[in-house]
Each structure stands twice: as C-alpha cells, then as structure tokens.
Design an enzyme around this catalytic site. Structure first.
Site, PDB file in Angstrom:
ATOM      1  N   ASP A 178       0.854  -1.195   0.000  1.00 48.17           N
ATOM      2  CA  ASP A 178       0.000   0.000   0.000  1.00 48.17           C
ATOM      3  C   ASP A 178       0.894   1.250   0.000  1.00 48.17           C
ATOM      4  O   ASP A 178       1.871   1.314   0.755  1.00 48.17           O
ATOM      5  CB  ASP A 178      -0.857  -0.056   1.278  1.00 48.17           C
ATOM      6  N   THR A 233      -7.560   2.919   9.706  1.00 49.00           N
ATOM      7  CA  THR A 233      -7.839   3.639  10.953  1.00 49.00           C
ATOM      8  C   THR A 233      -8.822   2.873  11.856  1.00 49.00           C
ATOM      9  O   THR A 233      -8.611   2.787  13.076  1.00 49.00           O
ATOM     10  CB  THR A 233      -8.390   5.045  10.637  1.00 49.00           C
TER      11      THR A 233
HETATM   12  P1  13P Z   1      -8.436   4.940   6.604  1.00 51.77           P
HETATM   13  O1  13P Z   1      -7.458   5.903   7.227  1.00 51.77           O
HETATM   14  O2  13P Z   1      -9.775   5.571   6.391  1.00 51.77           O
HETATM   15  O3  13P Z   1      -8.523   3.670   7.333  1.00 51.77           O
HETATM   16  O4  13P Z   1      -7.845   4.603   5.142  1.00 51.77           O
HETATM   17  C1  13P Z   1      -6.784   3.692   5.023  1.00 51.77           C
HETATM   18  C2  13P Z   1      -6.155   3.709   3.674  1.00 51.77           C
HETATM   19  O5  13P Z   1      -6.585   4.368   2.750  1.00 51.77           O
HETATM   20  C3  13P Z   1      -4.976   2.862   3.500  1.00 51.77           C
HETATM   21  O6  13P Z   1      -4.431   2.981   2.224  1.00 51.77           O
HETATM   22  O1  G3H Z   2      -2.987   5.129   4.116  1.00 49.82           O
HETATM   23  C1  G3H Z   2      -2.405   4.255   4.731  1.00 49.82           C
HETATM   24  C2  G3H Z   2      -2.272   4.171   6.172  1.00 49.82           C
HETATM   25  O2  G3H Z   2      -3.419   4.607   6.845  1.00 49.82           O
HETATM   26  C3  G3H Z   2      -1.051   4.912   6.662  1.00 49.82           C
HETATM   27  O3  G3H Z   2      -0.295   4.003   7.273  1.00 49.82           O
HETATM   28  O4  G3H Z   2       1.319   5.029   8.864  1.00 49.82           O
HETATM   29  O5  G3H Z   2       1.705   2.791   7.826  1.00 49.82           O
HETATM   30  O6  G3H Z   2       1.963   4.840   6.432  1.00 49.82           O
HETATM   31  P1  G3H Z   2       1.262   4.196   7.614  1.00 49.82           P
HETATM   32 ZN    ZN Z   3      -4.538   5.041   1.514  1.00 53.49          ZN
END
Ligand code: 13P
Ligand code: G3H
Ligand code: ZN
Length: 297
Positions: free
Chosen positions: A83, A235
């Site tokens: 991600d 989140t």
């Molecule tokens: P949230 O912060 O809404 O959980 O989104 C997570 C996200 O987009 C990870 O790529």
């Molecule tokens: O969008 C992705 C996550 O919410 C952020 O996570 O703190 O591991 O980069 P991270």
């Molecule tokens: Zn994201």
C-alpha cells in the site's frame, strides 16, 4: 489461498460488490483479518505500507500474511498488496520479497511526473506478473490539510486526465479522490458521485477508494454503483485495537502480564471490526463457488 489482487478486484467489479483492503502491521491484525475473511467466506486484500515494512520487516510481514492465509483460510481468496509505495526502489524491494500487487502513489507529484514514474513501475511490474495500482488526485491526511479549510477541488481526480493516465500507464486499478480522506481528517460533506460516474465512464478498470474506515452503507452502495471495487481500511482497525488494549491494560489484575491475553483481546476486537466492514462492502459469501452451499457463521 493466495490469489491475485487483479482477479479479486475484477470479480468484484463484475459481481457488483466490493472487497476490503485491510492494513496489517503485526501478528494480531494479520490473524484477525484472515479469520474474519474465513468466517465471512469473503475474499479479502491484506496490505502493508512502507512504514510497516520498516517496523515488522518486509520479508517477515509478507511471510506472516502468506502463512496465515494458507493455514487459516485455505479456500478463501487472499491478496497481498504493498500500500502507498512512494518510489520505484520500494516497489522493487516488495516485488523481490514476493508481493504480487503494489501501489505506486505518485499523487503528490505533478501529473506529468506521476504518469512517467507510474509507467516505469508498470513496465517493471508487469514483466514480473505483478499488478499495479496508481493514484490520480489526492486523498489527503490530517496534517496535509487542516480540518475545516479544505478546498476539495484541489484534491479531486479529474475524469479526463484519468482516462489519459489509465491508457498511458497501463495500471490495473486506480485509486480515486472524490472527497474521501485518510484517517481522522473530515471528509467532504458529500462525495462527488457525479465525478465518480464520469471516471467510471472514461476508464474500464476497478477503482479503489482510500480512506474508507468511516464509510457506511449508503455511500458504499453509491460508490459500488459507480465502479468502486475496493475500500481501504486502516484507521478503524487501529481504533479497535488500541481501545481494546487500553481497557485490558486497565484491568491488569485479571489479565496479569500475559501479553498473549492482552493482545489476544485486541486481535478479537479487530476481527469483529473487519467482519462488520466486510458486511458493509457486500463481499460476504463471495468466496464460495456458486454451486457450493456457503455456510457462514
Ligand atoms: P483509513 O485511514 O480511512 O482507514 O484509510 C486507510 C487507507 O486508505 C490505506 O491505504
Ligand atoms: O494510508 C495508509 C495508512 O493509513 C497509513 O499508514 O502510517 O503505515 O503509512 P502508515
Ligand atoms: Zn490510503
């Protein structure tokens, strides 16, 4: 059963439902996501960020997801995904480890630079059979934008540019910005579904909606109607984990100093959260072959 993310998303788009892409950081969240998918008979994507690769070790977290999926959900399609990869280097590292799906996030770059680097990422990845998610527009985080003063037009995906971006880069999935926001940043009062419909008309590939932790039924249904096949959730998982942990630590007498009991409760809280999200996204039972009776707990 480890399955290609492209296959999971394509089936979802064709089937008119969406899957969750859930972020993991450790043993407990990984197991919770896998068990939730197994109990819901739902395809699922488990994703890892660059920071998590640093925290847990890229190879270790990748193998943890793979092992848990194979052992605890052998018949459920589970995709493993990087991600928000921010450079070609991190993507090359993830691919070397075994990731078969990555996101290149060039959303903070100019349109031309985002397109140029995304194209290079796709060339590198497709040669190795790895799927690529790109992003156009910008899904903001708290800190980048402050609550209340957001000029959402600056963040939105442009439907005409999206067409060019998808055609020129050859990506397999597109992350869209229609007023959605990461984490605790308040989203636009109404997502721009007219824009989403135009993006869907212009581009024939699955769309990913980041920042979906707080997305509920109505919005989710409208997004799916307009081509969204995947909702990213991080989140909500963290909130479930931490809240449970705070309560458990408060009752230390009962749980003692057994970390497995303290963290096991947090794991179960995450599992319930992921199950609730899977229901909202409409992927319950979608891992079952049609001819098979789907026995859902
Ligand atoms: P949230 O912060 O809404 O959980 O989104 C997570 C996200 O987009 C990870 O790529
Ligand atoms: O969008 C992705 C996550 O919410 C952020 O996570 O703190 O591991 O980069 P991270
Ligand atoms: Zn994201």
């Amino acid at each position: 059963m480890i399955t290609s993310v492209k296959e999971i998303l394509t089936k979802a788009k064709e089937g008119g439902y969406a899957v969750g892409a859930f972020n993991t950081v450790n043993l407990e969240t990984t197991r919770a996501i896998v068990e939730a998918a197994q109990e819901m008979r739902s395809p699922v994507i488990i994703q890892v960020t660059e920071k998590t690769m640093e925290y847990s070790g890229g190879r270790l977290i990748y193998n943890l997801v793979k092992n848990d999926a194979e052992f605890y959900a052998p018949e459920i399609p589970v995709g493993i995904h990087l991600d928000h990869g921010h450079s070609l280097e991190i993507i090359q590292r993830a691919v070397a480890i075994g990731f078969t799906s990555v996101m290149y996030d060039g959303s903070r770059k100019s349109f031309a630079d985002n397109m140029e680097i995304t194209k290079k990422v796709v060339e590198f990845c497709h040669e190795k059979g790895v799927d690529v998610q790109g992003e156009l527009g910008n899904v903001p985080y708290l800190g980048e934008a402050q609550m209340g003063d957001i000029d959402w037009d600056k963040y939105m995906t442009d439907p005409t540019r999206a067409k060019t971006f998808v055609e020129e880069t050859g990506i397999d999935a597109l992350a869209v910005a229609i007023g959605n926001a990461h984490g605790f940043l308040k989203e636009r009062a109404q997502p721009d579904f007219e824009r989403m419909a135009l993006i869907n008309k212009n581009c024939a590939l699955p769309f990913v909606l980041h920042g979906a932790s707080d997305w509920e039924n109505g919005r989710v249904v409208d997004a799916i109607k307009n081509g969204v096949s995947c909702f990213n959730v991080d989140t909500a998982i963290r909130i479930a984990f931490v809240n449970n942990l705070i309560n458990s630590v408060g009752s230390q007498g009962e749980l003692g100093f057994d970390l497995r009991k303290l963290l096991g409760g947090a794991r179960d809280a995450v599992k319930e959260t992921v199950k609730a999200k899977i229901k909202i996204f409409g992927s319950v039972g979608k891992a079952c072959a049609e001819e098979k009776v789907c026995d859902i707990a």
